[in-house]
Design a protein around this motif. Structure first.
Motif, PDB file in Angstrom:
ATOM      1  N   GLN A 148       0.828  -1.194   0.000  1.00  0.00           N
ATOM      2  CA  GLN A 148       0.000   0.000   0.000  1.00  0.00           C
ATOM      3  C   GLN A 148       0.869   1.253   0.000  1.00  0.00           C
ATOM      4  OE1 GLN A 148      -2.918   0.052   3.095  1.00  0.00           O
ATOM      5  NE2 GLN A 148      -4.383  -1.150   1.929  1.00  0.00           N
ATOM      6  N   MET A 169      -3.636   3.018  -1.339  1.00  0.00           N
ATOM      7  CA  MET A 169      -4.111   1.816  -2.021  1.00  0.00           C
ATOM      8  C   MET A 169      -2.943   1.010  -2.567  1.00  0.00           C
ATOM      9  SD  MET A 169      -7.316   3.456  -4.128  1.00  0.00           S
ATOM     10  CE  MET A 169      -8.678   4.233  -3.273  1.00  0.00           C
ATOM     11  N   LYS A 170      -3.246  -0.190  -3.010  1.00  0.00           N
ATOM     12  CA  LYS A 170      -2.273  -1.048  -3.663  1.00  0.00           C
ATOM     13  C   LYS A 170      -2.927  -1.747  -4.850  1.00  0.00           C
ATOM     14  CE  LYS A 170      -3.068  -5.024  -0.595  1.00  0.00           C
ATOM     15  NZ  LYS A 170      -2.432  -6.017   0.300  1.00  0.00           N
ATOM     16  N   LYS A 171      -2.093  -2.299  -5.742  1.00  0.00           N
ATOM     17  CA  LYS A 171      -2.521  -3.028  -6.933  1.00  0.00           C
ATOM     18  C   LYS A 171      -3.450  -2.185  -7.801  1.00  0.00           C
ATOM     19  CE  LYS A 171      -1.926  -7.586  -4.862  1.00  0.00           C
ATOM     20  NZ  LYS A 171      -2.525  -8.905  -4.577  1.00  0.00           N
ATOM     21  N   VAL A 172      -3.072  -0.929  -8.003  1.00  0.00           N
ATOM     22  CA  VAL A 172      -3.826  -0.036  -8.876  1.00  0.00           C
ATOM     23  C   VAL A 172      -3.423  -0.319 -10.320  1.00  0.00           C
ATOM     24  CG1 VAL A 172      -4.336   2.363  -9.442  1.00  0.00           C
ATOM     25  CG2 VAL A 172      -3.924   1.698  -7.071  1.00  0.00           C
ATOM     26  N   SER A 173      -4.412  -0.369 -11.232  1.00  0.00           N
ATOM     27  CA  SER A 173      -4.129  -0.678 -12.633  1.00  0.00           C
ATOM     28  C   SER A 173      -4.449   0.464 -13.585  1.00  0.00           C
ATOM     29  CB  SER A 173      -4.922  -1.921 -13.070  1.00  0.00           C
ATOM     30  OG  SER A 173      -6.312  -1.700 -12.938  1.00  0.00           O
ATOM     31  N   PHE A 195      -8.502  -1.716 -10.298  1.00  0.00           N
ATOM     32  CA  PHE A 195      -7.643  -2.535  -9.449  1.00  0.00           C
ATOM     33  C   PHE A 195      -7.388  -3.886 -10.112  1.00  0.00           C
ATOM     34  CE2 PHE A 195      -9.508   0.432  -6.450  1.00  0.00           C
ATOM     35  CZ  PHE A 195      -8.432   0.780  -5.647  1.00  0.00           C
ATOM     36  N   ASP A 196      -6.196  -4.462  -9.757  1.00  0.00           N
ATOM     37  CA  ASP A 196      -5.825  -5.796 -10.230  1.00  0.00           C
ATOM     38  C   ASP A 196      -6.465  -6.889  -9.377  1.00  0.00           C
ATOM     39  OD1 ASP A 196      -4.374  -4.854 -12.310  1.00  0.00           O
ATOM     40  OD2 ASP A 196      -2.426  -5.026 -11.345  1.00  0.00           O
ATOM     41  N   ASP A 197      -6.407  -6.731  -8.067  1.00  0.00           N
ATOM     42  CA  ASP A 197      -6.866  -7.788  -7.165  1.00  0.00           C
ATOM     43  C   ASP A 197      -7.494  -7.150  -5.935  1.00  0.00           C
ATOM     44  OD1 ASP A 197      -7.332 -10.194  -5.974  1.00  0.00           O
ATOM     45  OD2 ASP A 197      -5.240 -10.527  -5.353  1.00  0.00           O
ATOM     46  N   HIS A 213     -10.435  -7.739  -9.024  1.00  0.00           N
ATOM     47  CA  HIS A 213     -10.694  -7.015 -10.256  1.00  0.00           C
ATOM     48  C   HIS A 213     -11.965  -6.189 -10.088  1.00  0.00           C
ATOM     49  CE1 HIS A 213      -7.587  -9.551 -11.550  1.00  0.00           C
ATOM     50  NE2 HIS A 213      -8.308 -10.574 -11.973  1.00  0.00           N
ATOM     51  N   GLN A 264     -10.811  -6.125 -14.848  1.00  0.00           N
ATOM     52  CA  GLN A 264      -9.480  -5.574 -14.619  1.00  0.00           C
ATOM     53  C   GLN A 264      -9.183  -4.565 -15.723  1.00  0.00           C
ATOM     54  OE1 GLN A 264      -6.263  -8.376 -14.557  1.00  0.00           O
ATOM     55  NE2 GLN A 264      -4.731  -6.862 -14.004  1.00  0.00           N
TER      56      GLN A 264
END
Length: 498
Positions: free
Chosen positions: A257, A278-282, A297-299, A301, A321
C-alpha cells in the motif's frame, strides 16, 4: 646367277640409301619442331608482356578518369550549392538560424529583467511608504498617550499591527516572486548556453555534411517555469494566488500500500495526497463534471470511484481488470481497456451503469493499454504493446495506424488534430488527417502513460519512477520533471486534475 647376286647387292644399297635419306628427313623435322616450340614460347612471353602493359595502361586511364570525374562532380556540387544558396554562404544561413532561435530567448530574458527591476522598485517604494506610515502611526499613538487617549491608542496600535502583518505578507510574497525570477533567470541562462552549444555543434556538423542534422541532447535536470504574473500594484489580501492544476501520481500494480502523491504543475512541488492509500492499482482517470476519480484494481478485479479529498470509494463494477480508462464527460461515458476477463474495450456510465463490451480484442494481439478519445469524431485511439489502433465508439472500423515495440502510451491534441504516442523511448506524433507519423524526440524513460496539458506532455515511467515532460509547442526537449521515491514501485500512473 651372277646377275641375281648383283641385283641383291643393288637392292641392299638402295635400301641403305633410302634409310639414310629417311633418317636425315626425320632429324630435320625434329629440329624444326624444336625451333617451332621455342618460337611459341617466345610468342607467349611477348603476349604476357603485352597483357601487362595493357593492364598498366588501363589502371592509369582509370585513375585519370576518376580524378576528372571528381573534379566534374565537385564543380556540379558547387554550382548546385550556389543555386540553392543564391548568393548566401552556408555559414550565413546557420548564423541566421541561430539568431532566429535565440531571438525569443533573448526577448524573454530582457522582459524578465524588466519585470524584476519593476518589482524591485515597487518593493522599495512600498517599503518607504510602510516606513512613513509606521512613523506617522507611532507619532499619533504617542500623542494620544500624552493626551491620555488610551482607547484611541489601542485602536491605532491594533490597526497598525494588522497593516504591518499585511505588509509582511506582501513583502514575503514579493521576495518569493523575486526568488522565482532569479531561479527562472538561472534556468533561462542555462538553456541559452545549452542552445548555443547545440547550435554550434549543429553548425559544425552542417558544414562538414550538407545533408546531416544534429539531435538536441536530453536535459536531465528539472525545469520549473513560474506562471503566476507578478503584481504591479499593492495587494490588499495576504492570500497568494495558487494554480490548482496538479498531476495525481499512483503506483502501478504494487503489492504494498502506498499513499498517492500529487505534483503541482505550477511549482513542480510534490506532496502526499493524504486521502488515498491503495495497492494493486491498474488504471486511473478523472472526470471534472462529477469531480470524481475513477480507479481500476488488479486484485480484486474491480472499478471504483472516489470524490476528491475523501478516502471513501464506491464500487462501480466487479470482475473487470482495467488497463486503461478514458472519459467522455459530455456524453457521460467511461471507456475501459480491459485485460480480464478478456482483452477488450468496454463502456459504461460514470455511475457504473449500462456496462457493455463494444469490441473483443482477444485475437487482435497484445493487451490494450492506455486509450484516449476523439470526442468530436467519436473515435477511440489505443496502444496494445506492438500496435497503435483506432476504433469507433460503437466498436466498428478497427484499424492499425502504426506498429512498433513497447507501445503503451497515447494522448491526443484534439484542437490541432495531432496524436502523440510512444515507440519504445521515442515520442512520435501522427497527424490524424493523413496518418503520417514523425519522430518528435527521445524520452528520458520508457513511458507507461502520458497526458497533454497546455502544450506539454507529461508521462510516467515504465520501470523508472520518474515524471517526465516534453514541451511540444516550443523546444521538444525531454526532461525529468520529478523523480518519485516509492518503495517497491517500478511503474507510475499519471492522472491530470485541471
Amino acid at each position: 646367277m651372277a646377275e641375281f647376286m648383283c641385283l641383291s647387292w643393288l637392292l641392299t644399297y638402295t635400301s641403305l640409301i633410302c634409310f639414310c635419306n629417311c633418317q636425315g628427313s626425320t632429324v630435320s623435322v625434329i629440329n624444326r619442331l624444336n625451333q617451332f616450340q621455342e618460337d611459341l614460347l617466345d610468342n607467349k612471353y611477348d603476349l604476357l608482356r603485352m597483357e601487362k602493359r595493357i593492364l598498366d595502361i588501363i589502371d592509369v586511364v582509370k585513375i585519370s578518369l576518376k580524378a576528372e570525374l571528381k573534379v566534374e562532380m565537385w564543380d556540379q556540387v558547387r554550382e548546385a550549392m550556389a543555386e540553392i544558396l543564391q548568393g548566401e554562404s552556408l555559414q550565413d544561413i546557420v548564423k541566421s538560424q541561430i539568431n532566429t532561435e535565440l531571438r525569443p530567448l533573448k526577448q524573454g530574458y530582457h522582459q524578465m529583467k524588466r519585470q524584476l527591476h519593476h518589482v524591485t522598485r515597487s518593493l522599495k517604494d512600498f517599503q518607504e511608504e510602510t516606513t512613513v506610515f509606521h512613523e506617522s502611526v507611532l507619532k499619533e499613538a504617542h500623542v494620544g498617550n500624552r493626551e491620555n487617549s488610551s482607547d484611541v491608542c489601542v485602536r491605532e496600535k491594533q490597526r497598525l499591527r494588522i497593516e504591518l502583518q499585511k505588509c509582511d505578507v506582501y513583502t514575503a510574497n514579493l521576495k518569493r516572486d523575486i526568488e522565482r525570477f532569479i531561479a527562472f533567470n538561472k534556468t533561462n541562462q542555462s538553456q541559452v548556453s545549452q542552445l548555443k552549444t547545440n547550435l554550434a555543434v549543429r553548425s559544425s556538423q552542417t558544414t562538414k555534411h550538407v545533408a546531416s542534422t544534429s539531435r538536441t541532447p536530453v536535459l536531465t535536470t528539472p525545469v520549473t517555469t513560474p506562471r503566476t504574473p507578478l503584481p504591479t500594484t499593492p495587494v490588499t489580501t495576504p492570500r497568494p494566488q495558487v494554480e490548482k492544476s496538479r498531476i495525481l501520481i499512483a503506483p502501478l500494480g504494487s503489492h504494498t500500500q502506498h499513499q498517492f502523491l500529487q505534483l503541482n504543475i505550477h511549482s513542480n512541488s510534490p506532496s502526499v495526497y493524504q486521502y488515498l492509500n491503495m495497492k494493486k492499482v491498474s488504471a486511473v482517470a478523472y472526470t471534472a463534471k462529477t469531480n470524481k476519480l475513477l480507479i481500476g484494481f488488479d486484485d480484486p478485479h474491480r472499478i471504483v470511484s472516489s470524490t476528491l479529498d475523501t478516502s471513501y470509494v464506491t464500487v462501480l463494477r466487479e470482475g473487470v481488470q482495467a488497463s486503461g480508462l478514458a472519459v467522455d464527460e459530455a456524453r457521460d461515458i467511461v471507456f475501459i481497456a480491459t485485460c480480464k476477463p478478456q482483452y477488450s474495450i468496454s463502456r459504461m456510465s460514470t455511475q457504473g451503469k449500462d456496462f457493455t463490451t463494444i469490441i473483443d480484442l482477444s485475437k487482435y494481439g497484445g493487451i490494450p493499454r492506455q486509450i484516449t478519445l476523439d470526442t468530436r469524431r467519436k473515435r477511440i485511439y489505443g496502444c496494445s504493446g506492438g500496435k497503435l489502433f483506432i476504433v469507433t465508439y460503437d466498436g466498428q472500423g478497427l484499424a492499425t495506424l502504426a506498429t512498433g515495440n513497447n507501445m503503451f502510451a497515447v494522448t491526443l491534441d484534439q484542437t490541432a488534430g495531432v496524436l502523440y504516442y510512444n515507440n519504445v523511448q521515442k515520442l512520435m506524433k501522427m497527424t490524424v488527417s493523413n496518418n503520417v507519423s514523425t519522430e518528435v524526440t527521445t524520452l528520458t524513460a520508457l513511458p507507461w502513460n502520458m497526458i497533454l496539458y497546455r502544450g506539454t506532455i507529461y508521462y510516467g515511467g515504465y520501470g523508472s519512477t520518474i515524471v517526465g515532460a516534453v514541451n511540444v509547442t516550443y523546444n521538444t526537449v525531454a526532461y525529468t520533471l520529478q523523480s518519485i521515491r516509492m518503495r517497491r514501485v517500478y511503474y507510475l500512473l499519471l492522472c491530470l486534475i485541471p
